[in-house]
Design an enzyme around this catalytic site. Structure first.
Site, PDB file in Angstrom:
ATOM      1  CD  GLU A  63      -8.869  -1.191   3.738  1.00 17.85           C
ATOM      2  OE1 GLU A  63      -8.421  -0.819   4.826  1.00 17.85           O
ATOM      3  OE2 GLU A  63      -9.160  -0.414   2.821  1.00 17.85           O
ATOM      4  CG  ASN A 118     -10.506  -0.324  18.032  1.00 12.59           C
ATOM      5  OD1 ASN A 118     -10.438  -1.445  18.518  1.00 12.59           O
ATOM      6  ND2 ASN A 118      -9.852   0.034  16.945  1.00 12.59           N
ATOM      7  CG  ASP A 171      -6.849   9.017  18.367  1.00 11.16           C
ATOM      8  OD1 ASP A 171      -7.751   8.386  18.979  1.00 11.16           O
ATOM      9  OD2 ASP A 171      -5.827   8.474  17.918  1.00 11.16           O
ATOM     10  NE  ARG A 224      -9.587  12.813   3.303  1.00 12.15           N
ATOM     11  CZ  ARG A 224      -9.466  11.490   3.281  1.00 12.15           C
ATOM     12  NH1 ARG A 224     -10.506  10.715   3.526  1.00 12.15           N
ATOM     13  NH2 ARG A 224      -8.310  10.935   2.989  1.00 12.15           N
ATOM     14  CG  LEU A 278     -17.666   4.551  11.190  1.00 15.16           C
ATOM     15  CD1 LEU A 278     -18.461   4.699  12.480  1.00 15.16           C
ATOM     16  CD2 LEU A 278     -18.151   5.547  10.138  1.00 15.16           C
ATOM     17  CG  ASN A 311      -7.401   9.687  10.251  1.00 19.28           C
ATOM     18  OD1 ASN A 311      -8.064  10.463  10.925  1.00 19.28           O
ATOM     19  ND2 ASN A 311      -6.235   9.996   9.728  1.00 19.28           N
ATOM     20  N   GLY A 312     -10.122   8.159   7.712  1.00 17.85           N
ATOM     21  CA  GLY A 312     -11.025   8.423   6.592  1.00 17.85           C
ATOM     22  C   GLY A 312     -12.265   7.585   6.852  1.00 17.85           C
ATOM     23  NE  ARG A 314      -6.062   1.574  -0.270  1.00 19.93           N
ATOM     24  CZ  ARG A 314      -6.119   2.701   0.412  1.00 19.93           C
ATOM     25  NH1 ARG A 314      -5.058   3.164   1.015  1.00 19.93           N
ATOM     26  NH2 ARG A 314      -7.240   3.363   0.491  1.00 19.93           N
ATOM     27  CG  ASN A 357      -1.847   1.118   1.298  1.00 16.32           C
ATOM     28  OD1 ASN A 357      -1.761   2.061   0.506  1.00 16.32           O
ATOM     29  ND2 ASN A 357      -2.764   1.072   2.237  1.00 16.32           N
ATOM     30  CG  HIS A 411     -12.630   3.487   2.760  1.00 19.66           C
ATOM     31  ND1 HIS A 411     -13.342   4.534   3.306  1.00 19.66           N
ATOM     32  CD2 HIS A 411     -11.349   3.713   3.079  1.00 19.66           C
ATOM     33  CE1 HIS A 411     -12.525   5.348   3.931  1.00 19.66           C
ATOM     34  NE2 HIS A 411     -11.292   4.876   3.802  1.00 19.66           N
ATOM     35  N   GLY A 460     -10.799   1.639  12.323  1.00 18.72           N
ATOM     36  CA  GLY A 460     -10.314   2.098  13.637  1.00 18.72           C
ATOM     37  C   GLY A 460     -11.386   2.540  14.618  1.00 18.72           C
TER      38      GLY A 460
HETATM   39  P1  ADP Z   1      -7.026   4.956   8.454  1.00 19.10           P
HETATM   40  O1  ADP Z   1      -6.798   3.554   7.922  1.00 19.10           O
HETATM   41  O2  ADP Z   1      -8.107   5.712   7.733  1.00 19.10           O
HETATM   42  O3  ADP Z   1      -5.796   5.749   8.678  1.00 19.10           O
HETATM   43  P2  ADP Z   1      -7.899   3.566  10.851  1.00 19.10           P
HETATM   44  O4  ADP Z   1      -8.999   2.715  10.349  1.00 19.10           O
HETATM   45  O5  ADP Z   1      -6.638   2.920  11.250  1.00 19.10           O
HETATM   46  O6  ADP Z   1      -7.629   4.808   9.900  1.00 19.10           O
HETATM   47  O7  ADP Z   1      -8.480   4.373  12.119  1.00 19.10           O
HETATM   48  C1  ADP Z   1      -7.676   5.211  12.885  1.00 19.10           C
HETATM   49  C2  ADP Z   1      -8.542   5.912  13.918  1.00 19.10           C
HETATM   50  O8  ADP Z   1      -9.206   4.953  14.739  1.00 19.10           O
HETATM   51  C3  ADP Z   1      -7.751   6.757  14.911  1.00 19.10           C
HETATM   52  O9  ADP Z   1      -7.512   8.036  14.417  1.00 19.10           O
HETATM   53  C4  ADP Z   1      -8.686   6.800  16.100  1.00 19.10           C
HETATM   54  O10 ADP Z   1      -9.560   7.909  15.969  1.00 19.10           O
HETATM   55  C5  ADP Z   1      -9.502   5.535  15.991  1.00 19.10           C
HETATM   56  N1  ADP Z   1      -9.168   4.581  17.062  1.00 19.10           N
HETATM   57  C6  ADP Z   1      -8.159   3.697  17.091  1.00 19.10           C
HETATM   58  N2  ADP Z   1      -8.159   3.005  18.252  1.00 19.10           N
HETATM   59  C7  ADP Z   1      -9.207   3.470  18.974  1.00 19.10           C
HETATM   60  C8  ADP Z   1      -9.753   3.168  20.259  1.00 19.10           C
HETATM   61  N3  ADP Z   1      -9.226   2.244  21.042  1.00 19.10           N
HETATM   62  N4  ADP Z   1     -10.845   3.850  20.656  1.00 19.10           N
HETATM   63  C9  ADP Z   1     -11.395   4.803  19.875  1.00 19.10           C
HETATM   64  N5  ADP Z   1     -10.932   5.129  18.651  1.00 19.10           N
HETATM   65  C10 ADP Z   1      -9.852   4.478  18.200  1.00 19.10           C
END
Ligand code: ADP
Length: 398
Positions: free
Chosen positions: A385, A336, A284, A241, A209, A211-212, A91, A7, A180, A332
């Site tokens: 992915e 979580n 975050d 964003r 859900l 970061n994107g 990717r 990626n 995605h 993320g």
């Molecule tokens: P991307 O692949 O788009 O960069 P991810 O799917 O890895 O993003 O998601 C990252 C986001 O997940 C972090 O910015 C944070 O907001 C959220 N995140 C990660 N761990 C936790 C957690 N334990 N509790 C709440 N939010 C979390």
């Protein structure tokens, strides 16, 4: 067969080596700050120690050379030679209307990918550089491209067209593409599999859900709508964003703040979303959740607005599909943050959604978080992915 999944971004490169028979990840890592001072590679064989090495990486070819060196290192490597890597899955971000599925990356295909650069000027050129660097170092290994946009190519015209002069679609292919796709496809299929139901018989909404962030509506095994558009800026409120806004706001900010279009776009991409809305508290969700628990007004406003937008999209996709059987949360935040899931679920009473609080607080597994008598099933399915890319790669090279 071992599949190397790559990626590649403009200054970073994530990789995983996956055994396609066991579907296990054998080693993974990340190259950061490619072409920038202070570049480093992080490498971890499965079950082994993570090692971080600061080393110059003037370009992507050098980054990939270091990845291959790490994988074949006699002490910490996981393969004896590059011959043990059967294929590489890349990717690819934007396939425009040209790619409705994955494909072997021949010279001809690469030229077509290049034609899509206009649509993703930040991402596609980086993907192409990654493919070329790999081809240079592994000239006899087949390369496969798996496009983020491909899964959404089944959307009907009424879902992908904007209310703009038609000539812009004809001239520039301005339309909704969605991103995605690999994740939306993986998660929706997995939901059907876990429920023991036929994928083609279900109406599924996937909330990716991270970061994107994006949502998709998958009806009878096909994507019929998704929240990201021509670019990943549209739709949900994301980490940084903005998601949907009144397009006239762009001109308004440009005048008031004396900014160029590029500068306003940079604000919408990098300084907005939950970061901007929380008055720069954080992008975050761990920080936002902590802030909300402390009664921080910025965190509370941000979480409420974020979840409201997710719920509103779910409602619109229920309308688009005339119903929904399963709602999935992934990535993320989706995987979580139980608080996000429960705040979204509060809006879903009209779907007969009832959440099992204990299940909602479990982590790291495919799980139904709705109660057995909930009219609509709600699930958490960790996305993968890389595995989806490896599967596609094997399918094409076999
Ligand atoms: P991307 O692949 O788009 O960069 P991810 O799917 O890895 O993003 O998601 C990252 C986001 O997940 C972090 O910015 C944070 O907001 C959220 N995140 C990660 N761990 C936790 C957690 N334990 N509790 C709440 N939010 C979390």
């Amino acid at each position: 067969m071992n599949i190397l999944v790559i990626n590649c971004g403009s200054s970073s490169l994530k990789f995983q080596l996956i055994n396609s028979e066991t579907e296990q990840c054998i080693a993974k890592g990340l190259c950061e700050r490619i072409g920038i001072e202070g570049s480093m590679i992080t490498y971890a064989p499965e079950g082994g120690e993570k090692e971080k090495t600061v080393t110059p990486m003037p370009d992507h070819t050098e980054a990939i050379r270091l990845v291959l060196e790490a994988l074949t290192n006699p002490k910490t490597g996981v393969v004896k030679s590059l011959d043990e890597i059967g294929a590489v899955g890349h990717r690819m971000v934007h396939g425009g209307e040209k790619f409705a599925g994955s494909t072997i990356l021949t010279e001809e295909v690469m030229a077509t990918v290049e034609e899509c650069n206009d649509l993703a000027p930040l991402h596609n050129p980086a993907n192409i550089i990654g493919v070329n660097a790999c081809k240079k170092l592994m000239p006899n290994t087949p390369m496969v491209g798996v496009f983020d946009t491909a899964f959404h190519q089944t959307m009907p015209e009424e879902a992908y067209m904007y209310g703009l002069p038609y000539e812009y679609y004809e001239k520039y292919k301005i339309r909704r593409y969605g991103f995605h796709g690999t994740s939306h496809s993986y998660v929706s299929k997995k939901a059907a599999e876990i429920l023991g139901k036929n994928y083609e018989d279900l109406k599924i909404i996937v909330c990716h859900l991270g970061n994107g962030a994006s949502i998709s509506a998958v009806k009878n095994g096909k994507c019929v709508d998704t929240s990201m558009g021509l670019t990943p800026l549209e739709g949900l409120i994301m980490g940084t964003r903005s998601g949907d806004i009144d397009p006239a706001i762009i001109e308004f900010i440009a005048h008031k703040e004396n900014k160029s279009i590029d500068e306003v776009m940079s604000v919408l991409n990098k300084k907005s979303g939950v970061l901007g809305l929380s008055n720069n508290l954080s992008s975050d969700f761990r920080d936002l959740e902590a802030g909300m628990n402390e009664g921080n007004e910025h965190a509370i406003r941000t979480m409420k607005t974020y979840c409201y937008r997710v719920a509103k999209y779910i409602g619109s996709y229920v309308a688009a599909m005339n119903g929904v059987d399963v709602i999935c949360f992934t990535a993320g935040v989706g995987e979580n943050a139980p608080v996000v899931r429960s705040m979204v679920a509060e809006y879903l009473g009209y779907l007969g959604v009832a959440i099992d609080d204990e299940a909602n607080h479990k982590r790291g597994e495919d799980i139904a978080i709705s109660t057995p008598d909930s009219k609509t099933t709600v699930m958490v399915i960790p996305t993968n992915e890389e595995l989806a890319i490896a599967r596609e790669t094997v399918r094409l090279v076999k």
